[in-house]
Design a protein around this motif. Structure first.
Motif: not given
Ligand code: DP6
Length: 309
Positions: A165-172, A238-241, A270-271, A293-296
């Motif tokens: 779970i990769c930190a999500s920035g502003p709403k995609q 650009l969906y990536w962080e 998220h990856v 990365v908040a969690d896996v």
């Protein structure tokens, strides 16, 4: 007049990214996915003489219009009170319309006393969200036209899917708009769709042979090509962080050190790392400390939508 169903979200190895029919939610190319056990949604539908439809997701009010379109298509005219709960961290941006609409289709038809085949339920779920068609049959599923079908049961292959779970920035930009913008403006979109048409038969062959190195590499290429399509759209998507890119590099380094794991990424940051069960521990150990990365969450293949007592 009340029923509860559960369904699992799915991750596609050959992605659905573009509709040939926007109104009927039919895909431009067939896709292949696997349902994930820890990404489960339960939905309760109650039909009655309510003033209006209502829809809550994890106790928050949501717009019920997509759910209503699904109910109308099923011939359910009565007002619905819909309560959906995700058993995974939606706050981290892991919300899944796929599991939600698959559970909704099943619960709504059960509440209305309608007998529907799995194929009909999959076609109904599709009207909420295309990828939801694949969460109805669950397991390894292919979706091409009105409904999706299971091509292998979850027991076919005991793999792990480590969701970083990769930190999500502003709403995609959501998938619906993202794939429309890509189709309308990206010079690479037609090439991506052609690629998916070649990838699907190859992926099915590798899946049946349980060839992880080749299937993993195919899934990584398919996902990166979908993102190349989206990145080339106008406006660019650009969906990536930063954490997304760090995970991609980390998985490359892991493979070089003998830990066989390959990434895929949906329309978000998220990856999802695909690996054998014995490598899941090493994958978590490597991805978890990455900043952002908040969690896996380690998931295994799951079955289809089912009613709960
Ligand atoms: C990147 O099914 O959410 O996850 O049909 O417009 O509701 P709509 O889109 P949705 O798109 C999923 C896109 C994807 C790839 C995939 O799951 O195949």
């Amino acid at each position: 007049m009340k029923a509860t169903a559960a369904a699992h979200a799915n991750i596609a190895l050959v992605k659905y990214w573009g509709k040939r029919d926007e109104a009927r939610l039919l895909p431009e190319a067939a896709s292949l996915s696997v349902a994930l056990d820890r990404l489960r949604t339960t939905t309760t539908v109650e039909l009655g003489d309510f003033a209006a439809d209502s829809f809550t997701l994890d106790s928050r009010d949501e717009d019920p219009s997509r759910a209503r379109a699904l109910l109308d298509a099923a011939g359910i005219r009565r007002r619905a009170r819909i309560e959906s709960r995700n058993e995974f961290p939606t706050a981290a941006g892991l919300a899944s319309s796929a599991s939600g609409f698959a559970a909704l289709a099943l619960a709504a038809c059960a509440a209305a006393g309608l007998r529907k085949t799995a194929e009909e339920l999959s076609a109904l779920a599709r009207l909420g969200s295309g990828s939801a068609a694949r969460s109805v049959p669950g397991g390894w599923a292919v979706w091409e036209n009105e409904s999706a079908r299971q091509v292998f049961p979850p027991s076919h292959w005991d793999l792990r899917f480590c969701v970083a779970i990769c930190a999500s920035g502003p709403k995609q930009v959501g998938s619906r708009d993202g794939m429309r913008i890509s189709r309308e403006t990206s010079p690479y979109h037609a090439a991506f769709i052609e690629q998916c048409r070649r990838d699907l038969p190859a992926a099915l062959h590798l899946l049946s042979a349980r060839d992880l190195p080749e299937l993993g590499a195919l899934a990584e290429r398919n996902a990166l090509r979908m993102h190349a399509d989206a990145l080339a759209a106008d406006p660019p998507l650009l969906y990536w962080e930063p954490a997304t890119v760090a995970c991609l590099h980390a998985l490359r380094a892991l493979r070089a050190s003998g830990v066989a794991a390959w990434p895929t990424i949906d329309a978000g940051p998220h990856v999802v790392a695909i690996c054998a069960p014995e490598h899941a521990g090493a994958v978590v150990e490597r991805l978890r400390p990455i900043p952002g990365v908040a969690d896996v969450l380690v998931c295994a293949p799951a079955g289809g939508a089912h009613l709960l007592p």
